[in-house]
Design a protein around this motif. Sequence first.
Motif, PDB file in Angstrom:
ATOM      1  N   ARG A  14      43.134  42.130  50.831  1.00 30.56           N
ATOM      2  CA  ARG A  14      42.329  42.686  51.920  1.00 30.56           C
ATOM      3  C   ARG A  14      42.531  44.186  52.095  1.00 30.56           C
ATOM      4  N   ASP A  15      43.541  44.739  51.438  1.00 35.85           N
ATOM      5  CA  ASP A  15      43.877  46.152  51.614  1.00 35.85           C
ATOM      6  C   ASP A  15      42.788  47.056  51.015  1.00 35.85           C
ATOM      7  N   ASP A  16      42.429  48.109  51.760  1.00 39.32           N
ATOM      8  CA  ASP A  16      41.389  49.034  51.297  1.00 39.32           C
ATOM      9  C   ASP A  16      41.934  50.168  50.436  1.00 39.32           C
ATOM     10  N   GLN A  17      43.244  50.196  50.208  1.00 36.81           N
ATOM     11  CA  GLN A  17      43.820  51.241  49.368  1.00 36.81           C
ATOM     12  C   GLN A  17      43.238  51.151  47.954  1.00 36.81           C
ATOM     13  N   PRO A  18      42.984  52.306  47.322  1.00 30.13           N
ATOM     14  CA  PRO A  18      42.357  52.308  45.983  1.00 30.13           C
ATOM     15  C   PRO A  18      43.110  51.472  44.955  1.00 30.13           C
ATOM     16  N   GLU A  19      44.452  51.486  45.011  1.00 31.81           N
ATOM     17  CA  GLU A  19      45.214  50.761  43.997  1.00 31.81           C
ATOM     18  C   GLU A  19      45.043  49.245  44.108  1.00 31.81           C
TER      19      GLU A  19
END
Length: 329
Positions: A177-182
């Motif tokens: 669910r994380d929106d971080q690019p990685e």
Amino acid sequence: KVKSAVWKDFSEPTLASLRLLRPQQHADMLWKIVASLESFFGCCGGANAYLTPASSQGFAPHYDDIDAFILQLEGKKTWKVYKPYEGSDEELMALFPRAPRMSSRDFTEAEIKNLKCVAEVTLEEGDLLYIPRGYVHQARSSSECHSLHVTISTGQKNTWGDLLLKAIPRAIETACRDDQPECLMLRQSLPREYHKFMGVMHSDKDDERRLEFTNHVLKIVQNLVLERIDVDLAADQVYSGFLYDRHRPRKVLENDSDSSSDSDEDEDESRVKVLNTLSLDSEFKLTVCDAARLTVEDDAAVVYHSLKNTRKYHETDPRGLEFEVDDAE
């Protein structure tokens, strides 16, 4: 008719043992012992009672997934306890694992010859024997009389592995669910035709794609999953599950009775009615610290508790008291 059939099997030539499940639901003293063990160890406990005719063995050699306390109530019974296998034979190591999470199948006498017998003892009325999780054991009643004992258990599925079974899936969901690019790589599709080079049927192939695929999975776990493991939340999940599963705790509220009573079911019903009236404005005092747990789930504060529990397994629903996080301060 059922009663006569049972006692017929108990007698010769069948010599069947009788097992009573959850006697603590009916016997005050057993409930107190089990509930006290649950409070001490912080994990669920249980009990079974076994009535075995003279010169009989109820179960074949086996090991259990719990720590067991054998309390002899009547008659005599001789127990043999075997230490887990300590050799290097891989088949025997798999057959007799140390600290197992699941109980075993029945073993033959030929199989347990590979184990070292560390105790052979005859229990008489009032004796207590401790058998650690994973220790193979067998027992036989005396030729002189029947045997009645209670097995009191604790420690079932209360391991580091069980904690990680809660922590790792949650960490994967968090990373997905994380929106971080990685984290985008977690949401990307699997390689086309990966099934043609991955899997057990392809495990002996020398294919560079297999190494690349495996390394990519390890990279995801190391860089994205491990750093998102919330150990506190996992511990709360394990303990809140215990609060739901456990027996009614002893003397949680100041006016709780801890004495034997013919009206124990009425007392349980009365307690549940009182506890159903609790709200955010209620004031009460707990006399023990292991009957409730405060945690945070999805931006809400939740108090899980065992105040509505009875001696019957899962007689109540696993509801917690939910409120705003700011109110938890």
